[in-house]
Design a protein around this motif. Structure first.
Motif, PDB file in Angstrom:
ATOM      1  N   ALA A 113       0.833  -1.207   0.000  1.00 34.84           N
ATOM      2  CA  ALA A 113       0.000   0.000   0.000  1.00 34.84           C
ATOM      3  C   ALA A 113       0.866   1.254   0.000  1.00 34.84           C
ATOM      4  CB  ALA A 113      -0.930  -0.014   1.214  1.00 34.84           C
ATOM      5  N   LEU A 114       1.946   1.227   0.792  1.00 38.25           N
ATOM      6  CA  LEU A 114       2.852   2.374   0.831  1.00 38.25           C
ATOM      7  C   LEU A 114       3.540   2.573  -0.508  1.00 38.25           C
ATOM      8  CD1 LEU A 114       4.234   4.622   2.453  1.00 38.25           C
ATOM      9  CD2 LEU A 114       5.947   2.930   3.167  1.00 38.25           C
ATOM     10  N   LYS A 115       3.913   1.472  -1.163  1.00 35.87           N
ATOM     11  CA  LYS A 115       4.555   1.574  -2.477  1.00 35.87           C
ATOM     12  C   LYS A 115       3.639   2.260  -3.490  1.00 35.87           C
ATOM     13  CE  LYS A 115       7.606  -2.516  -2.289  1.00 35.87           C
ATOM     14  NZ  LYS A 115       8.854  -2.000  -2.860  1.00 35.87           N
ATOM     15  N   SER A 116       2.352   1.920  -3.437  1.00 32.34           N
ATOM     16  CA  SER A 116       1.407   2.506  -4.385  1.00 32.34           C
ATOM     17  C   SER A 116       1.136   3.971  -4.102  1.00 32.34           C
ATOM     18  CB  SER A 116       0.088   1.724  -4.359  1.00 32.34           C
ATOM     19  OG  SER A 116      -0.543   1.852  -3.090  1.00 32.34           O
ATOM     20  N   LEU A 117       1.271   4.379  -2.846  1.00 35.35           N
ATOM     21  CA  LEU A 117       1.007   5.767  -2.474  1.00 35.35           C
ATOM     22  C   LEU A 117       2.227   6.665  -2.603  1.00 35.35           C
ATOM     23  CD1 LEU A 117      -1.218   5.193   0.709  1.00 35.35           C
ATOM     24  CD2 LEU A 117      -1.982   5.866  -1.580  1.00 35.35           C
ATOM     25  N   SER A 118       3.403   6.083  -2.403  1.00 30.49           N
ATOM     26  CA  SER A 118       4.617   6.892  -2.444  1.00 30.49           C
ATOM     27  C   SER A 118       4.954   7.270  -3.879  1.00 30.49           C
ATOM     28  CB  SER A 118       5.792   6.138  -1.822  1.00 30.49           C
ATOM     29  OG  SER A 118       6.071   4.965  -2.554  1.00 30.49           O
ATOM     30  N   SER A 119       5.613   8.377  -4.020  1.00 31.26           N
ATOM     31  CA  SER A 119       5.966   8.885  -5.347  1.00 31.26           C
ATOM     32  C   SER A 119       7.363   8.442  -5.741  1.00 31.26           C
ATOM     33  CB  SER A 119       5.891  10.420  -5.354  1.00 31.26           C
ATOM     34  OG  SER A 119       6.424  10.942  -6.545  1.00 31.26           O
ATOM     35  N   ASP A 120       7.549   8.213  -7.042  1.00 35.05           N
ATOM     36  CA  ASP A 120       8.878   7.879  -7.544  1.00 35.05           C
ATOM     37  C   ASP A 120       9.852   9.030  -7.383  1.00 35.05           C
ATOM     38  OD1 ASP A 120       8.077   5.367  -8.255  1.00 35.05           O
ATOM     39  OD2 ASP A 120       7.599   5.910 -10.329  1.00 35.05           O
ATOM     40  N   LEU A 121       9.297  10.223  -7.080  1.00 32.08           N
ATOM     41  CA  LEU A 121      10.154  11.373  -6.867  1.00 32.08           C
ATOM     42  C   LEU A 121      10.833  11.342  -5.500  1.00 32.08           C
ATOM     43  CD1 LEU A 121       7.893  14.195  -8.375  1.00 32.08           C
ATOM     44  CD2 LEU A 121       9.793  12.978  -9.463  1.00 32.08           C
ATOM     45  N   TRP A 122      10.319  10.484  -4.609  1.00 40.81           N
ATOM     46  CA  TRP A 122      10.979  10.345  -3.309  1.00 40.81           C
ATOM     47  C   TRP A 122      12.389   9.812  -3.518  1.00 40.81           C
ATOM     48  CZ3 TRP A 122       7.550   7.967   1.111  1.00 40.81           C
ATOM     49  CH2 TRP A 122       6.390   8.733   1.265  1.00 40.81           C
TER      50      TRP A 122
ATOM     51  N   GLU B 164       9.397   2.110   4.051  1.00 38.97           N
ATOM     52  CA  GLU B 164       8.838   0.772   3.893  1.00 38.97           C
ATOM     53  C   GLU B 164       9.286  -0.154   5.022  1.00 38.97           C
ATOM     54  OE1 GLU B 164      10.032  -0.354  -0.004  1.00 38.97           O
ATOM     55  OE2 GLU B 164       8.820   1.198  -0.987  1.00 38.97           O
ATOM     56  N   ILE B 165      10.544  -0.039   5.420  1.00 36.13           N
ATOM     57  CA  ILE B 165      11.028  -0.848   6.546  1.00 36.13           C
ATOM     58  C   ILE B 165      10.262  -0.490   7.817  1.00 36.13           C
ATOM     59  CG2 ILE B 165      12.999  -1.266   8.065  1.00 36.13           C
ATOM     60  CD1 ILE B 165      14.808  -0.941   5.619  1.00 36.13           C
ATOM     61  N   PHE B 166      10.091   0.801   8.056  1.00 42.03           N
ATOM     62  CA  PHE B 166       9.389   1.243   9.265  1.00 42.03           C
ATOM     63  C   PHE B 166       7.942   0.749   9.276  1.00 42.03           C
ATOM     64  CE2 PHE B 166       6.664   4.400  11.371  1.00 42.03           C
ATOM     65  CZ  PHE B 166       7.196   4.351  12.660  1.00 42.03           C
ATOM     66  N   VAL B 167       7.242   0.910   8.185  1.00 40.09           N
ATOM     67  CA  VAL B 167       5.845   0.478   8.108  1.00 40.09           C
ATOM     68  C   VAL B 167       5.736  -1.035   8.283  1.00 40.09           C
ATOM     69  CG1 VAL B 167       3.874   0.235   6.539  1.00 40.09           C
ATOM     70  CG2 VAL B 167       5.051   2.428   6.752  1.00 40.09           C
ATOM     71  N   GLY B 168       6.648  -1.776   7.664  1.00 41.82           N
ATOM     72  CA  GLY B 168       6.615  -3.229   7.789  1.00 41.82           C
ATOM     73  C   GLY B 168       6.819  -3.692   9.216  1.00 41.82           C
ATOM     74  N   ILE B 169       7.783  -3.093   9.907  1.00 40.92           N
ATOM     75  CA  ILE B 169       8.053  -3.477  11.300  1.00 40.92           C
ATOM     76  C   ILE B 169       6.849  -3.159  12.183  1.00 40.92           C
ATOM     77  CG2 ILE B 169       9.459  -2.940  13.326  1.00 40.92           C
ATOM     78  CD1 ILE B 169      11.826  -2.525  11.432  1.00 40.92           C
ATOM     79  N   VAL B 170       6.284  -1.987  12.007  1.00 48.52           N
ATOM     80  CA  VAL B 170       5.130  -1.579  12.827  1.00 48.52           C
ATOM     81  C   VAL B 170       3.941  -2.507  12.575  1.00 48.52           C
ATOM     82  CG1 VAL B 170       3.429   0.240  13.207  1.00 48.52           C
ATOM     83  CG2 VAL B 170       5.860   0.815  13.029  1.00 48.52           C
TER      84      VAL B 170
END
Length: 519
Positions: A463-472, A481-487
């Protein structure tokens, strides 16, 4: 008295008997208090884990640095040599170490005869390897390969000297000493490889690092546990030889199919793709291999001590599998999900070919984590023949799948592990289920906390991958992504599986007195 000798006596005292060279006596298997055995087990895991993970922080980082210093063809050349060396390393050991740990009635003289036999086999392996070096170079079309093989062959002799003393340390439950040896072994190899890579040795940095991995533990083991030699008499050690023969056939077949993907990648695809595949395998299996080393250092001795007690075996298999899943499942699934960001950021764009095989091999590592305990358990309950024939079957089936998959490159080879390997292992699960009365639903229950947590973790990351921008920036995407996965994973465990976590903590708390007091 040295600390490690104190450890040996404390291990003996905690299980209510005195350990001699013969190892754990038969009366421990049921009459001794299993809680005391739990203390020995937890102490062994605690020491091994502490040293292993501390050393892993250093060695895994060094692996990344070395990858930046070397090129794929360096890894490919050493990977070709490792295919052959790993196979003959198992042959030179001939299953003798497993026999020493498992067979409870070996006398002092029989162990001495096995010690000599182990050295003879190491010498034989070294000579065979040296003779095969030139033909091996021609087979892979690699003129630099023969000298690499000859140098690495010296490790056979070193390993032959170490086999029996090392196995006696396992049988005597000297897990603290074994943990320190394992930690130093990995650190020395990493430092040797790093220093030589910086000095411009190229693939020789990897070669000499591998050789140090064998020399270091042998020197340390002989400091603490020497054993005399005696001329082998077949009539005296016939039982151990017969047991070892079935073990070694199974291991040789395992080594054949386990390395056949590297052989096919090197022969069909060439040095550079093999280097890509080798690095993908290393990254995907590093967490599993470290945990496997930890578990395999402790469980064979424990399984051997309770080999006639189905209830105790079922309890240990169930609990160990569940705890391993909590650690391995999120690490492997997380690596597969994060590979597209991890590889270019950490390794550089030259390694982008690693991404797809890394994703697939990470899934294989997850599957493999559910298999690694089956063969050791079957071997101690008299099913070593089944393990042997299962390995023979895998040796035939898996290389065929790898060759077919090679038409789609390294990703196709990796796919063979994900699709075919689980099917080959089903007979082992079936026999374990019948022998120790472990039902499928009972087994799946211990995996459910990890599976459910990883499912939510995967959905959150995607879900985060789809929301995040390639400009990041790439580092920002990877970190988030690591933080969201751990949480996500942690919340599932805390909210839905709190009782299961409490049981694990309670087990450790009950057993804590067995290892916290260890000097």
């Amino acid at each position: 008295m040295p600390d490690y000798d104190k450890e040996r006596l404390q291990n003996a005292s905690s299980v209510g008997h005195v350990l001699g060279p013969g190892g754990v006596p038969p009366d421990l298997r049921r009459t001794a208090d299993l809680r005391n055995l739990d203390k020995v087990f937890v102490r062994g895991v605690a020491w091994t884990a502490a040293v292993k993970w501390l050393s892993q922080v250093l060695t895994w980082g060094i692996t990344v640095i070395v990858a930046r210093l070397l090129v794929p063809s360096d890894y490919g050349l050493v990977g070709m040599a490792a295919i052959y060396i790993n196979l003959f390393t198992l042959f030179s050991e001939f299953g003798i170490g497993t026999a020493v740990v498992t067979l409870q009635d070996l006398s002092e003289d029989q162990v001495s005869q096995l010690n000599t036999l182990s050295l003879f086999l190491g010498l034989l392996g070294s000579m065979i390897s040296a003779a095969a070096a030139i033909p091996l170079g021609k087979f892979f079309h690699a003129p630099n390969l023969p000298l690499v093989v000859i140098v690495l062959s010296g490790g056979f002799i070193v390993s032959g000297i170490r086999t029996v003393p090392y196995s006696l340390l396992q049988k005597e439950l000297r897990f603290k000493l074994l943990a320190v040896i394992e930690g130093l072994q990995g650190v020395v190899q990493a430092l040797v490889t790093l220093v030589l890579a910086f000095l411009g040795f190229g693939y020789w940095a990897l070669v000499l690092g591998i050789l140090s991995f064998s020399v270091t533990p042998t020197c340390l083991v002989l400091i603490w546990r020497r054993h005399r030699f005696a001329f082998p008499k077949v009539s005296s050690i016939r039982k151990a030889i017969r047991y070892s023969r079935q073990i070694v056939i199974g291991r040789l077949c395992w080594a054949s199919y386990n390395d056949s993907d590297f052989i096919i990648a090197g022969r069909v695809l060439g040095e550079a793709p093999l280097g890509v595949y080798t690095l993908a395998w290393t990254l995907a299996h590093t967490p599993l291999e470290k945990l496997t080393t930890l578990v395999n250092r402790v469980t064979p001795s424990v399984f051997a001590a309770i080999q006639t007690d189905s209830e105790a075996l079922r309890r240990y298999l169930r609990n160990i599998t569940g705890v391993m899943a909590l650690m391995i499942f999120p690490a492997t699934i997380g690596l597969a999900l994060l590979a597209p960001e991890f590889v270019p950021l950490v390794l550089g764009s030259k390694w982008n070919g690693v991404i797809i095989p890394l994703e697939l091999l990470a899934l294989h590592a997850l599957i493999k984590s559910n298999v690694i305990l089956l063969s050791p358990l079957l071997n101690v309950i008299g099913e070593e023949r089944l393990v042997m024939w299962n390995s023979v079957t895998a040796m035939i089936v898996l290389p065929i799948s790898f060759y077919v998959g090679s038409h789609w490159g390294t990703a196709g080879i990796a796919a063979g592990w994900v699709v075919i390997y689980p099917l080959v292992q089903l007979p082992l699960f079936s026999r374990i289920s019948r022998r120790i009365n472990l039902t499928g639903s009972e087994y799946l229950r211990v995996l459910w906390p990890a599976l459910s947590g990883c499912a939510v973790m995967a959905l959150s990351i995607e879900a985060l991958k789809s929301l995040s921008s390639d400009l990041w920036p790439l580092y920002a995407r990877l970190a988030s992504e690591i933080f969201v996965g751990i949480v996500a994973y942690g919340m599932v465990l805390v909210l839905l599986h709190r009782n299961y976590l409490r049981e694990i903590l309670q087990f450790v708390k009950i057993s804590r007195s067995g290892w916290m007091k260890t000097p």
